[in-house]
Design a protein around this motif. Structure first.
Motif: not given
Length: 119
Positions: A34, A78-79, A81, A93
């Protein structure tokens, strides 16, 4: 083709991705982090970088082309989720990825002690 997704682009995640390639794994490897920076060494942050004894470019665990040359899909900023184990999918995401094997290498968040502890 097998797909190993690694969530956590720190030292453990980066080392695992490199080790998989070093052992001859020829499937897909996706390394997800992230932070916007490529995997870097955390210990020198406080011991050398913040004191001015080490330049930021020397914190990187691997050179800029390492991941691309080894076919490691490095996803920065980049998360994740959602993880859906029953479907072997992770939601990011902006997309969803299927995986065969999932590794959680997210590390930990330090516990901050109150300023008045310790006298």
């Amino acid at each position: 083709m097998r797909h190993v997704a690694i969530i956590g682009a720190g030292q453990a995640g980066s080392s695992l991705a490199a080790k998989l390639r070093g052992l001859g794994f020829d499937g897909r490897v996706t390394l997800i982090g992230d932070e916007p920076h490529p995997p870097y060494q955390r210990p020198p942050l406080s011991k050398a970088y913040l004191t001015g004894k080490l330049d930021a470019d020397r914190l990187a665990l691997r050179g800029p082309s390492f991941y691309a040359e080894r076919g490691i899909d490095l996803r920065l900023a980049t998360k994740v989720t959602r993880i859906i184990p029953a479907k072997k999918r992770i939601e990011l995401s902006a997309e969803s990825l299927a995986y065969d094997d999932l590794v959680l290498a997210t590390g930990a968040t330090p516990i901050r002690l109150p300023a008045d502890i310790g006298g």
